[in-house]
Design a protein around this motif. Structure first.
Motif, PDB file in Angstrom:
ATOM      1  N   GLN A 192      -1.204   7.092   2.635  1.00 59.33           N
ATOM      2  CA  GLN A 192      -1.359   7.282   1.301  1.00 59.33           C
ATOM      3  C   GLN A 192      -1.497   8.768   0.705  1.00 59.33           C
ATOM      4  O   GLN A 192      -0.883   9.291  -0.267  1.00 59.33           O
ATOM      5  CB  GLN A 192      -2.300   6.443   0.506  1.00 59.33           C
ATOM      6  CG  GLN A 192      -1.844   4.967   0.391  1.00 59.33           C
ATOM      7  CD  GLN A 192      -2.628   4.107  -0.491  1.00 59.33           C
ATOM      8  OE1 GLN A 192      -3.963   4.276  -0.581  1.00 59.33           O
ATOM      9  NE2 GLN A 192      -2.407   2.790  -0.729  1.00 59.33           N
ATOM     10  N   ALA A 213       0.806  -1.206   0.086  1.00 62.88           N
ATOM     11  CA  ALA A 213      -0.123   0.047  -0.019  1.00 62.88           C
ATOM     12  C   ALA A 213       0.966   1.183  -0.061  1.00 62.88           C
ATOM     13  O   ALA A 213       0.494   2.140  -0.241  1.00 62.88           O
ATOM     14  CB  ALA A 213      -0.907  -0.053   1.317  1.00 62.88           C
ATOM     15  N   SER A 217      -8.462   7.315  -0.656  1.00 58.20           N
ATOM     16  CA  SER A 217      -9.825   7.158  -1.476  1.00 58.20           C
ATOM     17  C   SER A 217     -10.708   6.189  -0.407  1.00 58.20           C
ATOM     18  O   SER A 217     -10.359   5.409   0.308  1.00 58.20           O
ATOM     19  CB  SER A 217      -9.668   5.800  -2.631  1.00 58.20           C
ATOM     20  OG  SER A 217     -10.750   5.439  -2.917  1.00 58.20           O
ATOM     21  N   ARG A 222       0.615   8.159  -4.328  1.00 57.39           N
ATOM     22  CA  ARG A 222      -0.440   7.461  -3.853  1.00 57.39           C
ATOM     23  C   ARG A 222      -1.634   8.387  -3.826  1.00 57.39           C
ATOM     24  O   ARG A 222      -1.461   9.476  -3.631  1.00 57.39           O
ATOM     25  CB  ARG A 222      -0.115   6.541  -2.531  1.00 57.39           C
ATOM     26  CG  ARG A 222       0.772   5.638  -3.016  1.00 57.39           C
ATOM     27  CD  ARG A 222       0.213   4.476  -3.609  1.00 57.39           C
ATOM     28  NE  ARG A 222       0.978   3.253  -3.657  1.00 57.39           N
ATOM     29  CZ  ARG A 222       0.585   2.160  -4.015  1.00 57.39           C
ATOM     30  NH1 ARG A 222      -0.473   1.736  -4.287  1.00 57.39           N
ATOM     31  NH2 ARG A 222       1.705   1.163  -4.088  1.00 57.39           N
ATOM     32  N   ASP A 251     -12.705  -2.162   1.871  1.00 52.06           N
ATOM     33  CA  ASP A 251     -11.970  -2.887   2.899  1.00 52.06           C
ATOM     34  C   ASP A 251     -12.901  -3.284   3.696  1.00 52.06           C
ATOM     35  O   ASP A 251     -13.099  -4.477   4.311  1.00 52.06           O
ATOM     36  CB  ASP A 251     -11.017  -1.755   3.702  1.00 52.06           C
ATOM     37  CG  ASP A 251      -9.796  -1.313   2.818  1.00 52.06           C
ATOM     38  OD1 ASP A 251      -9.377  -2.059   1.820  1.00 52.06           O
ATOM     39  OD2 ASP A 251      -9.121  -0.289   3.363  1.00 52.06           O
ATOM     40  N   ASP A 286     -11.681   2.942  -1.116  1.00 51.28           N
ATOM     41  CA  ASP A 286     -10.974   1.904  -0.936  1.00 51.28           C
ATOM     42  C   ASP A 286     -11.255   1.259   0.484  1.00 51.28           C
ATOM     43  O   ASP A 286     -11.091   0.030   0.751  1.00 51.28           O
ATOM     44  CB  ASP A 286      -9.296   2.296  -0.889  1.00 51.28           C
ATOM     45  CG  ASP A 286      -8.745   2.530  -2.176  1.00 51.28           C
ATOM     46  OD1 ASP A 286      -9.504   1.955  -3.042  1.00 51.28           O
ATOM     47  OD2 ASP A 286      -7.736   3.078  -2.440  1.00 51.28           O
ATOM     48  N   GLU A 317      -5.077   4.660   4.118  1.00 49.36           N
ATOM     49  CA  GLU A 317      -5.475   5.414   3.192  1.00 49.36           C
ATOM     50  C   GLU A 317      -4.690   7.019   3.647  1.00 49.36           C
ATOM     51  O   GLU A 317      -4.281   7.856   2.904  1.00 49.36           O
ATOM     52  CB  GLU A 317      -6.834   5.865   3.195  1.00 49.36           C
ATOM     53  CG  GLU A 317      -7.424   4.419   2.567  1.00 49.36           C
ATOM     54  CD  GLU A 317      -6.936   4.068   1.008  1.00 49.36           C
ATOM     55  OE1 GLU A 317      -6.900   5.249   0.398  1.00 49.36           O
ATOM     56  OE2 GLU A 317      -6.734   3.371   0.855  1.00 49.36           O
ATOM     57  N   ASN A 365      -8.673  -5.906  -4.946  1.00 48.38           N
ATOM     58  CA  ASN A 365      -7.520  -6.134  -4.234  1.00 48.38           C
ATOM     59  C   ASN A 365      -7.821  -5.669  -2.983  1.00 48.38           C
ATOM     60  O   ASN A 365      -7.377  -6.512  -2.066  1.00 48.38           O
ATOM     61  CB  ASN A 365      -6.220  -5.394  -4.713  1.00 48.38           C
ATOM     62  CG  ASN A 365      -5.739  -5.734  -5.932  1.00 48.38           C
ATOM     63  OD1 ASN A 365      -6.251  -6.887  -6.632  1.00 48.38           O
ATOM     64  ND2 ASN A 365      -5.258  -4.799  -6.710  1.00 48.38           N
ATOM     65  N   HIS A 366      -8.546  -4.617  -2.385  1.00 47.27           N
ATOM     66  CA  HIS A 366      -8.624  -4.404  -1.158  1.00 47.27           C
ATOM     67  C   HIS A 366      -9.804  -5.298  -0.532  1.00 47.27           C
ATOM     68  O   HIS A 366      -9.553  -5.811   0.746  1.00 47.27           O
ATOM     69  CB  HIS A 366      -9.567  -3.055  -1.115  1.00 47.27           C
ATOM     70  CG  HIS A 366      -8.647  -2.020  -1.425  1.00 47.27           C
ATOM     71  ND1 HIS A 366      -7.902  -1.101  -0.296  1.00 47.27           N
ATOM     72  CD2 HIS A 366      -7.914  -1.241  -2.472  1.00 47.27           C
ATOM     73  CE1 HIS A 366      -7.224  -0.216  -0.657  1.00 47.27           C
ATOM     74  NE2 HIS A 366      -7.203  -0.270  -2.114  1.00 47.27           N
ATOM     75  N   ASP A 419      -8.569  -2.376  -8.696  1.00 44.68           N
ATOM     76  CA  ASP A 419      -7.961  -1.675  -7.316  1.00 44.68           C
ATOM     77  C   ASP A 419      -8.847  -2.433  -6.313  1.00 44.68           C
ATOM     78  O   ASP A 419      -8.298  -2.882  -5.223  1.00 44.68           O
ATOM     79  CB  ASP A 419      -7.776  -0.546  -7.420  1.00 44.68           C
ATOM     80  CG  ASP A 419      -7.411   0.042  -5.978  1.00 44.68           C
ATOM     81  OD1 ASP A 419      -7.907   0.888  -5.577  1.00 44.68           O
ATOM     82  OD2 ASP A 419      -6.422  -0.352  -5.415  1.00 44.68           O
ATOM     83  N   LYS A 420     -10.021  -2.103  -6.295  1.00 40.91           N
ATOM     84  CA  LYS A 420     -11.015  -2.530  -5.279  1.00 40.91           C
ATOM     85  C   LYS A 420     -11.182  -3.774  -5.085  1.00 40.91           C
ATOM     86  O   LYS A 420     -11.386  -4.374  -3.795  1.00 40.91           O
ATOM     87  CB  LYS A 420     -12.276  -1.892  -5.485  1.00 40.91           C
ATOM     88  CG  LYS A 420     -12.687  -0.407  -5.922  1.00 40.91           C
ATOM     89  CD  LYS A 420     -11.814   0.445  -4.838  1.00 40.91           C
ATOM     90  CE  LYS A 420     -11.704   1.778  -5.205  1.00 40.91           C
ATOM     91  NZ  LYS A 420     -10.305   2.553  -5.662  1.00 40.91           N
ATOM     92  N   GLY A 438      -7.233  -0.203   7.505  1.00 44.20           N
ATOM     93  CA  GLY A 438      -7.551   0.322   6.329  1.00 44.20           C
ATOM     94  C   GLY A 438      -7.453   1.808   6.193  1.00 44.20           C
ATOM     95  O   GLY A 438      -7.052   2.546   5.220  1.00 44.20           O
TER      96      GLY A 438
END
Length: 110
Positions: free
Chosen positions: A76, A20, A85, A82, A92, A88, A73, A37-38, A34-35, A69
């Motif tokens: 990031q 991350a 979000s 990064r 999570d 994201d 963020e 992966n989360h 991407d989502k 989570g």
């Protein structure tokens, strides 16, 4: 089983934190949504957490993983490569919720 779950849980935490926050791009990670992966990461984290720390209340596990989570963020946000979000964090949360649902049948098996 508990020791293996604990080792796996903390190993996953370290790997997820690295992925991350790294500026290195992983081809496999870039070629997926991407989502997802989360969602998958936090699904797996919840299951490992549940097996590693059975006496911990579910709401504590959920809160701890959501905090993790959000922490990712927030970090990031300060990284130039990064982005922060809310989606994201939502992904999570969905992963955690699905892990919460999956743990009941899994505990009957294991």
């Amino acid at each position: 089983m508990k020791n293996l779950a604990k080792i796996s849980f903390f190993t996953c935490i370290i790997i997820i934190e690295y992925l991350a926050t790294t500026s290195n791009h992983m081809k496999l990670m870039e070629n997926t949504w991407d989502k997802s992966n989360h969602l998958l990461a936090f699904f797996a984290l919840y299951i490992l957490f549940a097996f590693a720390f059975e006496k911990c209340l579910s709401k504590c596990k959920i809160l701890a993983l959501l905090t993790f989570g959000i922490q990712i963020e927030c970090v990031q946000y300060f990284l130039p490569y990064r982005d922060f979000s809310f989606l994201d964090i939502f992904a999570d949360g969905v992963g955690i919720f699905l892990g919460f649902l999956a743990i009941f049948p899994l505990k009957k098996i294991f």
